[in-house]
Design an enzyme around this catalytic site. Structure first.
Site, short mmCIF file in Angstrom:
data_model
loop_
_atom_site.label_atom_id
_atom_site.label_comp_id
_atom_site.label_asym_id
_atom_site.label_seq_id
_atom_site.Cartn_x
_atom_site.Cartn_y
_atom_site.Cartn_z
N HIS A 184 -26.23 -14.79 1.65
CA HIS A 184 -27.23 -15.60 2.37
C HIS A 184 -27.88 -16.59 1.42
CE1 HIS A 184 -29.96 -16.50 5.67
NE2 HIS A 184 -30.98 -16.42 4.83
N GLN B 169 -33.14 -25.22 -1.21
CA GLN B 169 -34.42 -24.69 -1.69
C GLN B 169 -34.42 -24.43 -3.19
OE1 GLN B 169 -35.81 -21.41 0.76
NE2 GLN B 169 -35.36 -22.51 2.65
N ARG C 158 -43.97 -21.94 3.92
CA ARG C 158 -43.08 -22.62 4.87
C ARG C 158 -43.52 -24.07 5.08
NH1 ARG C 158 -43.26 -22.16 10.74
NH2 ARG C 158 -41.20 -22.28 11.72
N HIS D 2 -30.71 -19.29 14.35
CA HIS D 2 -31.65 -19.14 13.25
C HIS D 2 -32.43 -17.84 13.35
CE1 HIS D 2 -35.53 -19.61 11.15
NE2 HIS D 2 -34.80 -20.23 10.23
N ARG E 193 -36.85 -16.49 17.59
CA ARG E 193 -37.91 -17.45 17.89
C ARG E 193 -37.36 -18.86 18.15
NH1 ARG E 193 -40.75 -18.97 14.13
NH2 ARG E 193 -42.73 -19.33 15.22
N HIS F 189 -32.68 -9.97 6.21
CA HIS F 189 -33.96 -9.44 5.75
C HIS F 189 -34.28 -8.07 6.36
CE1 HIS F 189 -34.48 -13.15 3.67
NE2 HIS F 189 -34.66 -13.87 4.76
N ASP G 272 -30.89 -16.35 -0.92
CA ASP G 272 -31.80 -17.00 0.01
C ASP G 272 -32.43 -18.28 -0.54
OD1 ASP G 272 -33.47 -17.61 2.10
OD2 ASP G 272 -34.43 -15.67 2.22
#
Length: 452
Positions: free
Chosen positions: A53, A58, A80, A205, A208, A267, A318
């Site tokens: 993952h 990032q 975030r 994703h 949500r 996660h 991640d």
């Protein structure tokens, strides 16, 4: 064909000495124990697990988000917001340079492949590029440069929350309709055919960010390839899903989705014991990223309950604030120790901690990448990692003790050679294209940081 010879190799689940590995067409074609030295000589040889993952872009944020956010207590949600501000500057050229650098670091850390959970699709403001899959193509181009085995997961991201509110300013570059997403997957599959061993899967994703009726379409689009989704990472996420959908995220997924080995749930740090047990028994893989989960305050995955129920794990990096296979495995085990006041949490009567973690991460990583079994076996992808037996902390050590020393007392500096699909990409501890990749990354980061 190429051959390599290892003093000791983890073949299947067991150590063998004086092992010759023959490689043809990117796969292991023969394994001979007790063989005379031939070809490339290495010390201790293990499978090189897939990094399960990653959000490659990032990596360029590493170290830039450690100031207190606007709330009295900093959290995932303040981080975030900063991440959204950062990504709004990213250009395709920068994404390609950053991704190649991340993939290089993964290889130098001992990972043999990368699973890229890719959701940065459009231009600032949400305007599509002339080619819908421009950003996906840049991830693929990075893999052409780094040579890493790539499983690309274009992400479906439709809403800003369970109430299906529109995507906010920081998310607008992620959004696609189901029809646009299907085109994106088709384009990605065409583009990735340029790689010798690339694969495209699908990724809602999170609960949500999609609608309930999206999952049937996603299952069809996957065509048997891996399906990944963030699940039960944060307490506010759990509360929002429970209020809107009438069940906690894992409960809803178990009751409404065909959880199986095709799935990787990322996660899973906010699960109750019955959820942990049910999800583990489903065959789905828990995609764990312990360094990021610690950085973001996600919580501690219940690895002991998961393992007791034969759950499968994969290890990812991640946010890529630090890319290290050894440190991810170490953090996973030591977090269990801290919570339970124990030691050697993952060890069994037959396997040391490092041995078991390496086997589990290799098997689970291969599963979530759609890339064989993750073992050194005939017919499997030649994703291999050689540790430096001359390293001062490995001298005189063999088998489980050497592997334990890598995981708990070492790190990237112990990784000497790495093959991905038979491509010998890390030699003497360095990627074969390191200088050019680092130069491109430095240029991209300089421009980004000047814009902050």
């Amino acid at each position: 064909m190429q051959s390599l010879w290892a003093e000791t190799a983890l073949v299947g689940e067991n150590w063998q000495n004086n092992v010759r590995i023959d490689i043809a067409d990117g796969k292991i074609s023969a394994i001979t124990a007790g063989a005379d030295p031939i070809g490339t000589r290495v010390g201790l040889l293990c499978p090189a697990p897939a990094n399960g993952h990653s959000h490659a872009f990032q990596r360029a944020m590493a170290g830039l988000t450690e100031k207190r956010g606007e709330l009295p207590s900093d959290s995932f949600w303040t981080w975030r917001k900063l991440m959204f501000q950062f990504l709004d500057q990213l250009t395709p050229d920068q994404v390609q340079a950053i991704t190649a650098f991340v993939q290089m670091e993964m290889l130098e850390a001992g990972f043999g492949a990368s699973v890229e959970f890719h959701y940065l699709h459009h231009q600032p403001g949400g305007i599509a590029y002339d080619k819908l899959g421009e950003m996906s193509d840049r991830v693929i181009a990075a893999a052409e440069t780094s040579g890493i085995g790539l499983t690309l997961l274009p992400v479906l991201y439709r809403f800003g929350g369970c109430d299906q509110r529109p995507l906010g300013d920081g998310q607008i570059r992620f959004g696609n309709t189901p029809d646009a997403y299907a085109r994106l997957i088709e384009e990605a599959r065409t583009s990735i055919s340029a790689l010798p061993d690339g694969l495209v899967g699908v990724a809602p994703h999170s609960l949500r960010a999609v609608a309930r009726d999206d999952f049937a379409m996603l299952g069809e689009l996957a065509q048997g390839a891996p399906i990944h989704m963030h699940l039960a990472e944060q307490i506010p996420e759990v509360e929002e899903v429970q209020a809107a959908w009438g069940a906690r995220p894992v409960e809803w997924a178990l009751d409404n989705l065909d959880m199986s080995g095709q799935w990787s749930l990322i996660h899973c740090t906010q699960m109750l014991s019955h959820e942990t047990e049910g999800l583990a028994k489903s065959g789905a893989v828990a995609g764990l990223c312990p360094l990021t989960e610690a950085s973001l305050g996600d919580g501690i995955f219940d690895g002991m309950c998961w393992a007791e129920n034969a759950g499968r794990i994969a290890i990812g990096s991640d946010s890529n604030i630090r890319i290290s296979l050894a440190e991810e495995l170490r953090q996973l085990d030591t977090s269990q120790r801290l919570r339970d006041h124990s030691r050697a949490a993952y060890a069994t009567a037959d396997l040391s901690t490092g041995h078991r973690l390496m086997l589990d991460a290799s098997a689970g990583g291969a599963q979530v990448a759609g890339r064989g079994t993750g073992r050194i076996e005939v017919g499997q992808p030649a994703d291999l990692m050689a540790l430096d037996s001359a390293h001062v902390d490995l001298m005189g050590l063999q088998g489980d003790t050497a592997l334990d020393s890598f995981v708990f007392a070492g790190g990237n500096d112990m990784v000497r050679d790495v093959w991905s699909g038979g491509r010998h990409l890390v030699q003497d501890g360095h990627h074969i294209r390191r200088d050019a990749i680092v130069a491109d990354y430095a240029k991209a980061v300089k421009t980004l940081r000047e814009g902050l």
